[in-house]
Design a protein around this motif. Structure first.
Motif, mmCIF file in Angstrom:
data_model
loop_
_atom_site.group_PDB
_atom_site.id
_atom_site.type_symbol
_atom_site.label_atom_id
_atom_site.label_comp_id
_atom_site.label_asym_id
_atom_site.label_seq_id
_atom_site.Cartn_x
_atom_site.Cartn_y
_atom_site.Cartn_z
ATOM 1 N N ALA A 12 0.833 -1.204 0.000
ATOM 2 C CA ALA A 12 0.000 0.000 0.000
ATOM 3 C C ALA A 12 0.864 1.250 0.000
ATOM 4 O O ALA A 12 0.588 2.225 -0.733
ATOM 5 N N VAL A 13 1.925 1.250 0.801
ATOM 6 C CA VAL A 13 2.846 2.386 0.791
ATOM 7 C C VAL A 13 3.536 2.476 -0.563
ATOM 8 O O VAL A 13 3.697 3.568 -1.120
ATOM 9 N N GLY A 14 3.936 1.323 -1.107
ATOM 10 C CA GLY A 14 4.590 1.322 -2.413
ATOM 11 C C GLY A 14 3.709 1.888 -3.513
ATOM 12 O O GLY A 14 4.179 2.658 -4.365
ATOM 13 N N ARG A 15 2.426 1.535 -3.495
ATOM 14 C CA ARG A 15 1.516 2.069 -4.524
ATOM 15 C C ARG A 15 1.372 3.579 -4.402
ATOM 16 O O ARG A 15 1.308 4.288 -5.415
ATOM 17 N N ALA A 16 1.312 4.077 -3.171
ATOM 18 C CA ALA A 16 1.211 5.527 -2.981
ATOM 19 C C ALA A 16 2.459 6.228 -3.519
ATOM 20 O O ALA A 16 2.361 7.270 -4.172
ATOM 21 N N LEU A 17 3.623 5.645 -3.259
ATOM 22 C CA LEU A 17 4.858 6.253 -3.757
ATOM 23 C C LEU A 17 4.937 6.186 -5.278
ATOM 24 O O LEU A 17 5.389 7.142 -5.933
ATOM 25 N N CYS B 126 5.709 0.813 10.945
ATOM 26 C CA CYS B 126 6.828 1.064 11.852
ATOM 27 C C CYS B 126 6.623 2.385 12.584
ATOM 28 O O CYS B 126 5.717 3.158 12.260
ATOM 29 N N GLY B 127 7.487 2.633 13.551
ATOM 30 C CA GLY B 127 7.339 3.804 14.402
ATOM 31 C C GLY B 127 8.160 4.998 13.968
ATOM 32 O O GLY B 127 8.394 5.906 14.775
ATOM 33 N N ARG B 128 8.609 5.021 12.722
ATOM 34 C CA ARG B 128 9.398 6.167 12.245
ATOM 35 C C ARG B 128 8.546 7.424 12.193
ATOM 36 O O ARG B 128 7.323 7.363 12.094
ATOM 37 N N ASP B 129 9.215 8.572 12.232
ATOM 38 C CA ASP B 129 8.530 9.849 12.037
ATOM 39 C C ASP B 129 8.347 10.068 10.545
ATOM 40 O O ASP B 129 9.309 10.410 9.842
ATOM 41 N N PRO B 130 7.149 9.877 9.997
ATOM 42 C CA PRO B 130 6.989 9.953 8.538
ATOM 43 C C PRO B 130 7.250 11.334 7.975
ATOM 44 O O PRO B 130 7.703 11.469 6.837
ATOM 45 N N GLN B 131 6.976 12.380 8.752
ATOM 46 C CA GLN B 131 7.172 13.737 8.231
ATOM 47 C C GLN B 131 8.645 14.053 8.018
ATOM 48 O O GLN B 131 8.982 15.003 7.301
ATOM 49 N N ALA B 132 9.521 13.285 8.642
ATOM 50 C CA ALA B 132 10.956 13.518 8.492
ATOM 51 C C ALA B 132 11.532 12.791 7.282
ATOM 52 O O ALA B 132 12.735 12.875 7.023
ATOM 53 N N LEU B 133 10.684 12.080 6.519
ATOM 54 C CA LEU B 133 11.167 11.235 5.434
ATOM 55 C C LEU B 133 10.672 11.729 4.082
ATOM 56 O O LEU B 133 9.502 12.110 3.935
ATOM 57 N N ASP B 134 11.550 11.686 3.080
ATOM 58 C CA ASP B 134 11.122 11.902 1.706
ATOM 59 C C ASP B 134 10.737 10.552 1.106
ATOM 60 O O ASP B 134 10.689 9.530 1.808
ATOM 61 N N ALA B 135 10.458 10.517 -0.201
ATOM 62 C CA ALA B 135 9.991 9.283 -0.836
ATOM 63 C C ALA B 135 11.017 8.159 -0.701
ATOM 64 O O ALA B 135 10.667 7.016 -0.374
ATOM 65 N N ASP B 136 12.303 8.471 -0.919
ATOM 66 C CA ASP B 136 13.333 7.435 -0.814
ATOM 67 C C ASP B 136 13.467 6.948 0.628
ATOM 68 O O ASP B 136 13.667 5.753 0.878
ATOM 69 N N VAL C 294 3.275 11.279 -1.893
ATOM 70 C CA VAL C 294 4.136 11.086 -0.733
ATOM 71 C C VAL C 294 3.354 11.256 0.565
ATOM 72 O O VAL C 294 3.592 10.559 1.551
ATOM 73 N N GLU C 295 2.386 12.185 0.577
ATOM 74 C CA GLU C 295 1.604 12.401 1.801
ATOM 75 C C GLU C 295 0.787 11.162 2.167
ATOM 76 O O GLU C 295 0.670 10.806 3.344
ATOM 77 N N ALA C 296 0.215 10.505 1.166
ATOM 78 C CA ALA C 296 -0.528 9.272 1.437
ATOM 79 C C ALA C 296 0.407 8.190 1.963
ATOM 80 O O ALA C 296 0.054 7.424 2.859
ATOM 81 N N ALA C 297 1.619 8.119 1.405
ATOM 82 C CA ALA C 297 2.594 7.144 1.882
ATOM 83 C C ALA C 297 2.985 7.442 3.330
ATOM 84 O O ALA C 297 3.122 6.524 4.148
#
Length: 327
Positions: free
Chosen positions: A104-109, A125-135, A114-117
């Motif tokens: 599902a994340v892969g399809r959004a990317l 996982c518990g990562r901070d998504p706002q700190a991440l770009d597409a890669d 990127v916002e949907a991903a």
């Protein structure tokens, strides 16, 4: 029916149920355990390791005891024994949901959303998504798929082969407790110590088997083994290190680097430095590798359980013959 055959039929049926049904959206047994463990924490919490030891013992011990009682109750019936093992396997493994969320994340990317991903990433996982770009999101997904293949599939099968239904649910209970209180937050630094250490011990055999099977099933055994040997020990987790390094080598990508959890930045070593940066298409490759590892793990654990049972029966027979001759 012998216990090895009960495990073989039940585990296979449970994995098939997971493939067809996935996790239930409501009333999941693991979620119910989490709520109960949370209630126990509210009663027992003190900023003290001893209280954390008691928390882990009460929560994990209770489910193992219940599973042992249920196993004893259904033992006279072969059908009920297999059904209980299948239900327990389906409840504790999460292969289909893991791969579904990753895709599902892969399809959004792939769609450029990127916002949907970012919105979907916390399901994995518990990562901070706002700190991440597409890669960065793609890398986080691949790392999560690798680690959770061990935690949500292979580790459970290993302990199911060792301990039947109590082993299956006990491993999942310990893994859930680690996710709830085993992190290094101020509240859980001491209280969660026991759960974190117990999870390290319980996860050790499954993590090594996962790393081996990723090398076997990933199409690049040499790269996986080289990355495992060179980089696994650099990872802060004794179990995630071998798994993520082996996946990285098998897929030919670099994992690790700078991560952000709950506003806390961690700079982890790079795994498989010779690999390329993770791309969106690697999410699907990681999901397929995870599925292959799960199938291989079922075969290995069933074969090991059958071989161990036959060896035990043979030794018992030899002992009886020797005793009969000497009496």
């Amino acid at each position: 029916m012998r216990a090895d055959r009960v495990f073989a039929y039940g585990a296979a049926a449970g994995l098939l149920a997971d493939l067809v049904l996935g996790d239930p959206r409501r009333g999941h047994p693991v979620a119910a355990f989490g709520r109960a463990a949370g209630a126990v924490e509210r009663l027992l919490w003190r900023d003290h390791r001893g209280h954390g030891v008691l928390h882990a013992a009460v929560c994990a011990g209770s489910v193992v005891s219940l599973a042992a009682a249920a196993t004893s109750l259904v033992r006279p019936s072969r059908t009920a024994s297999v059904a209980l093992t299948a239900a327990a396997t389906w409840a504790v493994v999460g292969a289909t949901s893991l791969q579904r969320e990753a895709r599902a994340v892969g399809r959004a990317l792939e769609a450029g959303d990127v916002e949907a991903a970012r919105a979907r990433l916390p399901h994995l996982c518990g990562r901070d998504p706002q700190a991440l770009d597409a890669d960065g999101i793609a890398r986080a997904v691949v790392e999560s798929v690798a680690e959770n293949t061990s935690d949500a599939v292979v580790g459970a099968l290993v302990w199911g082969a060792l301990g039947g239904v109590p082993g299956l649910v006990g491993f999942r209970a310990v893994n859930t407790l680690d996710a709830m209180v085993g992190h290094r937050s101020p509240r859980h630094l001491r209280y969660g110590w026991a759960s974190a250490r117990l999870d390290d011990l319980a996860g050790w055999p499954g993590a090594r088997l996962t790393a081996v099977l990723a090398a076997v099933g990933g199409g690049n055994p040499r790269g996986a083994v080289q990355a495992w040997r060179a980089d696994a020990g650099k990872h802060p987790s004794p179990n995630a290190g071998p798994v993520e390094a082996s996946f990285a080598g098998a897929l030919g990508v670099r994992l690790g680097g700078t991560l952000s959890y709950g506003g806390r930045v961690e700079r982890r070593p790079v795994l498989n430095q010779a690999g390329r940066a993770v791309q969106v298409r690697d999410i699907e490759r990681a999901a397929r590798l995870s599925r292959r590892v799960g199938v291989l793990a079922l075969g290995v654990t069933v074969a090991a359980r059958i071989a161990a049972t036959r060896l035990l029966v043979r030794r018992t027979s030899v002992t009886r013959i020797v005793k009969g001759r000497t009496s």
